[in-house]
Design a protein around this motif. Structure first.
Motif, PDB file in Angstrom:
ATOM      1  N   TRP A  38       0.825  -1.192   0.000  1.00  0.00           N
ATOM      2  CA  TRP A  38       0.000   0.000   0.000  1.00  0.00           C
ATOM      3  C   TRP A  38       0.870   1.258   0.000  1.00  0.00           C
ATOM      4  CZ3 TRP A  38       0.282  -3.549   3.957  1.00  0.00           C
ATOM      5  CH2 TRP A  38       0.948  -3.160   5.087  1.00  0.00           C
ATOM      6  N   GLN A  39       0.246   2.388  -0.339  1.00  0.00           N
ATOM      7  CA  GLN A  39       0.950   3.663  -0.353  1.00  0.00           C
ATOM      8  C   GLN A  39       0.153   4.673   0.464  1.00  0.00           C
ATOM      9  OE1 GLN A  39       2.497   5.020  -3.966  1.00  0.00           O
ATOM     10  NE2 GLN A  39       3.128   3.004  -4.622  1.00  0.00           N
ATOM     11  N   MET A  41      -1.937   7.892   1.549  1.00  0.00           N
ATOM     12  CA  MET A  41      -2.891   8.713   0.805  1.00  0.00           C
ATOM     13  C   MET A  41      -2.521  10.180   0.935  1.00  0.00           C
ATOM     14  SD  MET A  41      -6.599   7.237   1.620  1.00  0.00           S
ATOM     15  CE  MET A  41      -7.094   5.624   1.145  1.00  0.00           C
ATOM     16  N   ILE A  42      -2.867  10.953  -0.073  1.00  0.00           N
ATOM     17  CA  ILE A  42      -2.657  12.391  -0.049  1.00  0.00           C
ATOM     18  C   ILE A  42      -3.976  13.025   0.384  1.00  0.00           C
ATOM     19  CG2 ILE A  42      -2.084  14.416  -1.425  1.00  0.00           C
ATOM     20  CD1 ILE A  42      -0.776  12.417  -3.428  1.00  0.00           C
ATOM     21  N   SER A  44      -7.447  13.390   1.569  1.00  0.00           N
ATOM     22  CA  SER A  44      -8.590  12.498   1.731  1.00  0.00           C
ATOM     23  C   SER A  44      -8.523  11.342   0.738  1.00  0.00           C
ATOM     24  CB  SER A  44      -9.882  13.267   1.508  1.00  0.00           C
ATOM     25  OG  SER A  44     -10.008  13.612   0.146  1.00  0.00           O
ATOM     26  N   GLU A  45      -9.321  10.335   0.982  1.00  0.00           N
ATOM     27  CA  GLU A  45      -9.347   9.189   0.071  1.00  0.00           C
ATOM     28  C   GLU A  45      -9.808   9.625  -1.321  1.00  0.00           C
ATOM     29  OE1 GLU A  45     -11.264   4.721  -0.302  1.00  0.00           O
ATOM     30  OE2 GLU A  45     -11.837   5.985   1.370  1.00  0.00           O
ATOM     31  N   ARG A  46     -10.799  10.487  -1.389  1.00  0.00           N
ATOM     32  CA  ARG A  46     -11.322  10.926  -2.696  1.00  0.00           C
ATOM     33  C   ARG A  46     -10.235  11.663  -3.481  1.00  0.00           C
ATOM     34  NH1 ARG A  46     -15.026  11.493  -6.368  1.00  0.00           N
ATOM     35  NH2 ARG A  46     -15.614  13.496  -7.192  1.00  0.00           N
ATOM     36  N   SER A  48      -7.029  11.321  -3.205  1.00  0.00           N
ATOM     37  CA  SER A  48      -6.048  10.321  -3.623  1.00  0.00           C
ATOM     38  C   SER A  48      -6.534   9.568  -4.848  1.00  0.00           C
ATOM     39  CB  SER A  48      -5.781   9.333  -2.487  1.00  0.00           C
ATOM     40  OG  SER A  48      -5.142   9.971  -1.423  1.00  0.00           O
ATOM     41  N   GLN A  49      -7.823   9.238  -4.871  1.00  0.00           N
ATOM     42  CA  GLN A  49      -8.377   8.517  -6.016  1.00  0.00           C
ATOM     43  C   GLN A  49      -8.384   9.401  -7.263  1.00  0.00           C
ATOM     44  OE1 GLN A  49     -12.118   7.466  -4.262  1.00  0.00           O
ATOM     45  NE2 GLN A  49     -11.406   5.433  -3.667  1.00  0.00           N
ATOM     46  N   LEU A  51      -6.340  11.738  -8.028  1.00  0.00           N
ATOM     47  CA  LEU A  51      -4.981  11.943  -8.513  1.00  0.00           C
ATOM     48  C   LEU A  51      -4.291  10.644  -8.929  1.00  0.00           C
ATOM     49  CD1 LEU A  51      -3.791  14.530  -5.839  1.00  0.00           C
ATOM     50  CD2 LEU A  51      -4.593  14.989  -8.153  1.00  0.00           C
ATOM     51  N   CYS A  52      -4.970   9.522  -8.778  1.00  0.00           N
ATOM     52  CA  CYS A  52      -4.359   8.223  -9.035  1.00  0.00           C
ATOM     53  C   CYS A  52      -4.278   7.918 -10.538  1.00  0.00           C
ATOM     54  CB  CYS A  52      -5.167   7.134  -8.341  1.00  0.00           C
ATOM     55  SG  CYS A  52      -4.421   5.507  -8.496  1.00  0.00           S
ATOM     56  N   GLY A  62      -8.465   7.866 -11.687  1.00  0.00           N
ATOM     57  CA  GLY A  62      -8.825   9.259 -11.444  1.00  0.00           C
ATOM     58  C   GLY A  62      -9.794   9.816 -12.468  1.00  0.00           C
TER      59      GLY A  62
END
Length: 70
Positions: A38-39, A41-42, A44-46, A48-49, A51-52, A62
């Motif tokens: 795992w890495q 998160m930046i 919040s989870e949203r 991070s998603q 920007l993924c 993303g």
């Protein structure tokens, strides 16, 4: 990449008595820490998603999330 699976591990909860128990989990060989896939998160989870750049089902996570109607 993952390696071969270990032997099964069993566990059971003990009845509460006195002080809470200390739990220690050991893994790896000769004190080598286990691989952590795992890495962090930046924010919040949203965020991070959004920007993924990783792919799921061949599509960028993303961009797919951004396209979802709110």
């Amino acid at each position: 990449m993952t390696g071969p699976l270990s032997a099964p591990v069993t566990a059971a909860a003990l009845p509460a008595a006195g002080e809470p128990p200390t739990v220690r989990v050991y893994g790896g060989a000769a004190g080598v820490p286990p691989h952590r896939p795992w890495q962090p998160m930046i924010g919040s989870e949203r965020l991070s998603q959004l920007l993924c750049p990783d792919l799921t089902g061949g599509r960028e996570i993303g961009i797919e999330l951004l396209a979802v109607p709110r």
